[in-house]
Every structure is written in structure tokens, then in C-alpha cells.
Design a protein around this motif. Structure first.
Motif, short mmCIF file in Angstrom:
data_model
loop_
_atom_site.label_atom_id
_atom_site.label_comp_id
_atom_site.label_asym_id
_atom_site.label_seq_id
_atom_site.Cartn_x
_atom_site.Cartn_y
_atom_site.Cartn_z
N VAL A 186 0.83 -1.20 0.00
CA VAL A 186 0.00 0.00 0.00
C VAL A 186 0.87 1.26 0.00
N PHE A 234 2.15 1.92 -3.45
CA PHE A 234 1.15 2.55 -4.31
C PHE A 234 0.88 4.00 -3.88
N TYR A 235 1.00 4.26 -2.60
CA TYR A 235 0.86 5.64 -2.10
C TYR A 235 1.93 6.53 -2.73
N ASN A 250 1.25 7.31 -6.43
CA ASN A 250 0.11 8.20 -6.66
C ASN A 250 0.61 9.64 -6.75
N LEU A 263 -6.65 6.49 3.69
CA LEU A 263 -6.27 5.12 3.37
C LEU A 263 -6.51 4.18 4.54
N LEU A 293 -4.54 2.94 -5.81
CA LEU A 293 -4.16 3.05 -4.39
C LEU A 293 -5.31 2.65 -3.47
N GLY A 329 -6.18 -3.79 -6.27
CA GLY A 329 -5.58 -2.62 -6.87
C GLY A 329 -5.88 -2.55 -8.37
#
Length: 450
Positions: free
Chosen positions: A235, A238-239, A242, A252, A314, A366
Motif C-alpha cells: 500500500v 502505491f501511495y 500516486n 487510506l 491506491l 488494486g
């Protein structure tokens, strides 16, 4: 043109799988049609004056129009002065790279990379060839310009505590950057590695404390930290990818917890109503659980504040991570601790932890989130969007990966999971590339409207 080994390859750039001498820049349309120049590895210039390496007959081309060079396996292009140069219809802002199959427009002439026979140069390497097949099957675009070494080049760069703290302060109305300041090159994430190492250190300290002192109070901590270390790392990755930086960590966390619980409950109702497990066995989870997590995503997708495909990637990963953490903790407690004892608990934590990087809810959801956000765009969510083939193909891919993951068939050397991971990450990287271009096109549109 600036040539720095520290410059990341721009999105859209495909590494060239040939020596410079075997590649050509060929014009296939416009006043310069039919012209072709070998890329010898030196810096070339294109323009209307005789001093250029590539002499143009295009009346819209300036005397010195653009500079071209092959560097680090990429063909890079940079306009000179006020000259306009376009790649796939997008005007260059500084230096960019031309990839396999892309079109370069100089004046009214269109150019592209070819080999000696006038054909597209071959794709480079195993990943490029097979990821292209995955992308085509899922209705996604071919991955271009991806370099793992560039992507992770900042992982070991030293950061101050203040820099790390500020890095995670984003996503609120006051800390979301303006669209025009957002970089659209492939990001270089680094925080995910620190989160992972801290989680891993905490886990091994808890295990050491338990084994050294035999104190059972360490066991809940071992179960929790062991279950969340890998999915939370995904996570955070992906944060960092972004690039609009418009999703806060609090948001989140909310959907990791609430989305995970909601998905679990929806899945249990789905198993009860469908009774799929009676004839599909564990493979039924691919259908039921991916549908259950989609329910949570549909709730979030109603919020138009989060408009980007990268947001969907995300948020989908956060919902999938919540599901994964709660599910893993259940397995660790019941199948490991209660039935298998302490060693069984450690075995499940280790096995499910490593496999999270290859076949896990974080990755599958995702993908589904990115597909849903791509279809929705900046429009209000409608249920008929779920019938869009661009969504259905990706959702079907996530379901298929989940079902294969649960098949009672194994391939030596974790072959099944490596295959699942390759397909999942190929789709994810394609969505990241699409998301970066989506932001870049929005910047171009705003510039055009100003």
C-alpha cells in the motif's frame, strides 16, 4: 541536451533492444516522407539548414529544430528554442524519449523508430515481450519506459527525519499539490522499503522476545505484525506512485479497516447465497471475494474528489490490504496457532507474507480499483460502467488470478505464484503508466485553456 546518468527515463520511453547502428529514424508521413537516418550513437540534429545531420524539407521545420540522441538504451529528443516537437500528439516540455511504436512529429512530418527493413525494432527482453501479451489480454497498454533499477534507485538514499515526516503529509485540501506542479515521470519510491524494514525488525524482535523469555504476551504482536508487514508495504508503494498526492494516509487507513471488514462480511454473505464453494471449492473465492471487495470500491468511487486512475489503484490496494490482513490473521490464529501450534503459526506467517508480493488481495483489488476509476473518469459513478469492457476484462483477470492462486495444483519452485505475480505486476505497471499519462494530459489541457 543534458545527458545525466541520474535522469529517469520519461514515461512512454521503451528501451531499445539493438545497437545504435542497427536502428533508424524513419519518416513515414509528411513532406519528409521516405527519409531515413541511421542512429549511430552520436548526437544528431534535425532542421532545415544544411548544418544538420537530418536535413528537413518540411516548410514548418526551423533551421535548427530538435536534437536527437541514443542514451542509456533510449532515444531521447529535445526541441531547440521555441520549436514545437510532439510525441504521440503531446508537445514536449524539455527532454523526452521516443519509444518503440511511438510517433515523433517535427513540423508536419511523422517519424518513428525502425530497423533496416523499415519495421518496428524488436521488443527488448523477456519482461517486455510477455508483459505486452498480458496487457493486450487485459485490454491495457504496452508498458514502455519501465526500468526497475531507475524505479528503485532512491531506496537507499539517506533521508532526514523531517524529510520523512513531510513526505507523508499530503492529501488534505492544504497539502495536495497543484496539478501543474505534479511530476509525471516514473516516480522513484523509497518510503515503502523503510516501512518494510521497520515492520520486519519489529517482527523479529517480537519473535526473539517470545523465544528468549517464553512470554505468551508476545504472541498477539507476532500475529498482528507478521500479518500486516507485507501488505502494508504494498500500500505504501502505491501511495508513493500516486503522483497527484491527493489521498491522505488517514483516508487510506479508514478504507483499509472499513473496506477490509465490509469486504469480509460481503464475501461471507456471497458464499452463503451462491453456494459456489460446494462445487468449485477454494477456487470459488476468486469469484465471491473479488466481487465482495468491488462492493467496497463502489462506495468510495462515488467521491469525485478522487478522480485519477492512480487514486483507484491506491484505494483498491488499501481495501484489498485490509481484507488480506484480517484474513491472514484468521489463518495464523486458527490454522497455525490453534491447529498447528507455535511452529505452524510461524510457518503460515512466513508463507503468506512472502506470497503477498506475488499473489495477494492488495494486487488484485488494486487492479480492479484502477480499472473502475479509469472507466469512471471525472464523471459520477453509474452501475452501467461495470459493463464497460475495459473494466470487465481487468475484473476478469483479477478473478482468474485469484482462482489460479487457490487451485490445488502446484508448480515446482513456487512457479504458480511467480506466474501470478508476473501477470499482476505487469497489469499494475501498465496502469501506473496510464495514470501518469492521464495526469500529464490534464496538465496539457489546462495549459491549452489558459
Amino acid at each position: 541536451m543534458t545527458h545525466s546518468s541520474g535522469t529517469a527515463a520519461p514515461p512512454g520511453a521503451a528501451p531499445i533492444n539493438a545497437s545504435a547502428a542497427t536502428l533508424y529514424l524513419s519518416c513515414f508521413s509528411g513532406p519528409d516522407a521516405g527519409k531515413r537516418v541511421a542512429l549511430t550513437g552520436s548526437i544528431l540534429s534535425i532542421g532545415a539548414s544544411a548544418s544538420n545531420n537530418i536535413l528537413s524539407d518540411d516548410p514548418d521545420v526551423a533551421g535548427k529544430h530538435a536534437v536527437i540522441a541514443v542514451e542509456r538504451g533510449l532515444l531521447t529528443v529535445e526541441s531547440i528554442g521555441e520549436s514545437a516537437v510532439f510525441i504521440d500528439g503531446v508537445q514536449l516540455r524539455g527532454e523526452a524519449a521516443l519509444g518503440r511504436g511511438q510517433q515523433l512529429r517535427v513540423g508536419r512530418s511523422l517519424w518513428r523508430l525502425t530497423n533496416a527493413r523499415g519495421e518496428l525494432p524488436p521488443e527488448s527482453g523477456f519482461f517486455s515481450k510477455w508483459s505486452a501479451r498480458v496487457s493486450a489480454a487485459a485490454g491495457l497498454e504496452r508498458i514502455q519506459g519501465f526500468s526497475a533499477s531507475e524505479l528503485f534507485s532512491d531506496v537507499f538514499k539517506k533521508r532526514s527525519d523531517e524529510e520523512i515526516e513531510e513526505y507523508f503529509v499530503s492529501g488534505t485540501p492544504h497539502t495536495t499539490p497543484d496539478l501543474m506542479t505534479v511530476p509525471t515521470d516514473w516516480p522513484r519510491p523509497w518510503a515503502f522499503a523503510r516501512i518494510f524494514l521497520m515492520s520486519l525488525a519489529a517482527y523479529f524482535l517480537l519473535v526473539y522476545g517470545f523465544r528468549e523469555f517464553g512470554n505468551p504476551y508476545f504472541l498477539p504482536g507476532i500475529m498482528v505484525v507478521g500479518s500486516l508487514a507485507f501488505p502494508v508495504t504494498i500500500v505504501i508503494f502505491f501511495y508513493e506512485m500516486n503522483v497527484p498526492r491527493n489521498v491522505s494516509l488517514l483516508f487510506l487507513l479508514k478504507w483499509l479497516v472499513f473496506g477490509g471488514v465490509l469486504s469480509l462480511l460481503a464475501a461471507l454473505f456471497g458464499f452463503r447465497v451462491s453456494n459456489l464453494s460446494s462445487w468449485l471449492g477454494a477456487m470459488s473465492a476468486g469469484i465471491v471475494e473479488e466481487t465482495a471487495k468491488l462492493v467496497a470500491l463502489l462506495i468510495v468511487a462515488r467521491n469525485l474528489r478522487y478522480r485519477w486512475t492512480l487514486n483507484g489503484l491506491l484505494i483498491g490496494a488499501a481495501v484489498g490490504t485490509g481484507f488480506s490482513i484480517f484474513e491472514t490473521m484468521g489463518y495464523v490464529f486458527v490454522q497455525g496457532f490453534l491447529k498447528g501450534g507455535q511452529e505452524g503459526m510461524f510457518q503460515i506467517i512466513t508463507q503468506r507474507g512472502w506470497l503477498n508480493l506475488l499473489g495477494d488481495h492488495s494486487l488484485w483489488t488494486g487492479l480492479v480499483g484502477a480499472a473502475l476509476w479509469r472507466v469512471r473518469g471525472d464523471k459520477p459513478l453509474r452501475l452501467d460502467m461495470l459493463a464497460d469492457p475495459r473494466f470487465l476484462r481487468v475484473f476478469g483477470l483479477a478473478v482468474a488470478l485469484h482462482m489460479v492462486n487457490n487451485m490445488p495444483v502446484q508448480i515446482p519452485l513456487f512457479g504458480k505464484y511467480l506466474l501470478i505475480g508476473f501477470v499482476a505486476w505487469a497489469g499494475i505497471l501498465s496502469f501506473i503508466q496510464y495514470g501518469l499519462r492521464e495526469v500529464r494530459m490534464a496538465q496539457v489541457s489546462r495549459l491549452g485553456a489558459s
